[in-house]
Design an enzyme around this catalytic site. Structure first.
Site, PDB file in Angstrom:
ATOM      1  N   GLU A   1    -116.028 -14.721  99.248  1.00  0.00           N
ATOM      2  CA  GLU A   1    -115.028 -14.630  98.311  1.00  0.00           C
ATOM      3  C   GLU A   1    -115.174 -12.925  97.380  1.00  0.00           C
ATOM      4  O   GLU A   1    -116.175 -12.807  96.204  1.00  0.00           O
ATOM      5  CB  GLU A   1    -115.425 -15.615  96.913  1.00  0.00           C
ATOM      6  CG  GLU A   1    -115.404 -16.951  97.386  1.00  0.00           C
ATOM      7  CD  GLU A   1    -115.318 -18.329  96.545  1.00  0.00           C
ATOM      8  OE1 GLU A   1    -116.215 -17.640  95.201  1.00  0.00           O
ATOM      9  OE2 GLU A   1    -114.716 -18.834  96.360  1.00  0.00           O
TER      10      GLU A   1
ATOM     11  N   GLU B   1    -112.988 -24.212 101.615  1.00  0.00           N
ATOM     12  CA  GLU B   1    -113.109 -24.423 100.020  1.00  0.00           C
ATOM     13  C   GLU B   1    -112.017 -25.033  99.984  1.00  0.00           C
ATOM     14  O   GLU B   1    -111.435 -24.199 100.070  1.00  0.00           O
ATOM     15  CB  GLU B   1    -113.901 -23.604  99.790  1.00  0.00           C
ATOM     16  CG  GLU B   1    -115.464 -23.166  99.567  1.00  0.00           C
ATOM     17  CD  GLU B   1    -116.409 -21.669  98.818  1.00  0.00           C
ATOM     18  OE1 GLU B   1    -115.733 -22.260  97.427  1.00  0.00           O
ATOM     19  OE2 GLU B   1    -117.685 -21.281  99.498  1.00  0.00           O
TER      20      GLU B   1
END
Ligand code: IFM
Length: 477
Positions: free
Chosen positions: A166, A368
């Site tokens: 991320e 995720e």
């Protein structure tokens, strides 16, 4: 009764990150990271906590692997803490830090669980931030060097190498909004950070391939944003397109196409001239990737801000995304998770299908997905968490719908194995399949873990409203 059957060979896994679970902050020569410093700064973490102990997975990894074995997962996605490997500026590699990950990898393999390694999940060594952090080019160069060290040590045993987790959060929450470490609020620095994260990704992929050879499975994990326009008007759709550029194309295009979108540069022209992009950088950033990791929790809905942009939106950078002062992100609606995020599984389907159409042939994994809810321990010692089960079931069904539409999705990793340190929210938000008791560090089963167990053991999704409270047993599959 069961629902969807998944393809043979589909990978079911679970994920964590070093600072969120390891604890052992001073063990075996670990150095300071930006999160140690940020947590020590008054007012930054909701409950004033830090990752010093967390779930103590550094010492308890064998117990956690036993839980994963009971779950039946085939893969574990964890991150390596850079400050364990290179704790001090200019000092030699810390073998004790690498030894820990070597033992972890061996134990996973002995349990038949594939190690999926993330090289950077936000714990930048503090000495690199002191030298300027990600807005400085040198940080990307150092990241490549660090990647080589880790790959040299673990490369013979790791299944998949993920460079960054991320980078959106590292760049925008860390350097624009100041909500994450290092807590800076400077939009120009955030865009420089974004470019150097891209460059670091490219250098790290090169380093892993140089150490491990062509058999290295390389990847990056992006938390891409599904932005829906508030209405079908041209203006609302243009706002959604701008969010796509600043949130998604800023990573996807250089990494997969070797270019930045000129419109992204136009959108951010008031912020920076992008002079930090040097000749040759884009060729370095664009490296062959075996798989693209997608983290998904919730979408956003956007439209142009009605009326003139108030000066307050540009002063002191209260807007997270550089160059988007004139865009309004609407408040989420519907039943929200404990993070205040909406629950819209269609966003996952839409992202996977769009990626598959834009980059045909690129393998995709959901690295995720999960939800935080307030948990209570029942007298039977278990956590009955129907909202979390329902969230997981709905999103796994959404993934199935992307498969139906032809998206080549090869795996899914539930976030997270355990309740853990949720960054600026401290220990107040619980995402785990397993509950962590922060007083005793004991782990206990939630219904979500039982539901996921039934899924991964059969490769078939059980009924979403199943609850061990009703039967006391996992569902028959
Ligand atoms: O806990 C985080 C994780 O570290 C990165 N992705 C989102 C999760 C939930 O906020």
């Amino acid at each position: 009764m069961t629902t969807r059957q998944f393809p043979a060979g589909f990978t079911w896994g679970t994920a964590t990150a070093s600072y969120q679970v390891e604890g052992a902050a001073h063990a075996d020569g670990r150095g300071l990271s930006i999160w140690d410093t940020f947590c020590a700064t008054e007012g930054q973490i909701d409950d004033g906590s830090n990752g010093d102990v967390a779930c103590d997975q550094y010492h308890r990894y064998l117990g956690d692997i036993a839980l994963m074995t009971e779950l039946g997962v085939g893969a574990y996605r964890f991150s390596v803490a850079w400050p364990r490997v290179q704790p001090q500026a200019g000092e030699p590699v810390n073998q004790a830090g690498l030894d820990h990950y070597s033992r972890l990898v061996d134990a996973l393999l002995a349990a038949g669980i594939k190690p999926v390694v993330t090289l950077y999940h936000w714990d930048l060594p503090q000495y690199l931030e002191d030298a300027g952090g990600w807005p400085e080019r040198q940080t990307a160069v150092r990241f490549g060097d660090y990647a080589a060290l880790v790959a040299r040590r673990l490369g013979d045993r790791v299944d998949t190498w993920t460079t960054l987790n991320e980078p959106w959060c590292s760049a925008y929450l860390g350097y624009a909004a100041g909500e994450h470490a290092p807590g800076r609020r400077d939009h120009a620095a955030a865009l420089a950070a974004a470019h150097h994260l891209n460059l670091g990704h490219g250098l790290a992929v090169q380093a892993v391939r140089a150490e491990v050879g062509d058999r290295a499975r390389t990847s990056v994990t992006l938390n891409l944003t599904q932005a829906y326009p508030a209405t079908d008007s041209a203006l609302d759709r243009a706002a959604a397109d701008q969010i796509w550029r600043i949130d998604n194309d800023i990573w996807l295009k250089p990494m997969l196409e070797g270019a930045y979108d000129p419109q992204l540069w136009a959108d951010t022209a008031q912020v920076t001239d992008w002079a930090f992009v040097r000749d040759g950088d884009l060729a370095t950033i664009r490296q062959p990737l075996s798989v693209l990791g997608l983290n998904y929790y919730s979408p956003v809905t956007v439209r142009p801000l009605p009326g003139a942009v108030p000066a307050a939106r540009t002063a002191d950078c209260p807007v997270v995304r550089p160059g988007t002062e004139a865009i309004e992100v609407l408040a989420p609606t519907g039943p929200l998770t404990d993070m205040g995020w909406s629950q819209e599984p269609r966003g996952l389907t839409d992202l996977l299908v769009r990626l598959a159409r834009t980059y045909p042939g690129l393998e995709l994994m959901v690295t995720e997905n999960g939800s935080a809810f307030v948990d209570t321990v029942s007298p039977d010692g278990l956590v009955h968490d129907p909202e979390r089960v329902a969230y997981l079931a709905a999103h796994i069904e959404a993934l199935g719908q992307a498969l139906d539409a032809g998206a080549p999705v090869s795996g899914y990793f539930a976030w997270s194995l355990l309740d853990n340190f949720e960054w600026a929210r401290g220990y107040t938000k619980r995402f785990g399949l397993f509950r962590t008791d922060y007083d005793t560090l004991e782990r206990s089963w939630k219904d979500t873990a039982r539901w996921y167990q039934a899924l991964v053991r059969s490769n078939r999704a059980p009924e979403s409203d199943w609850s061990s409270a009703r039967s006391g047993q996992p569902p028959a599959v």
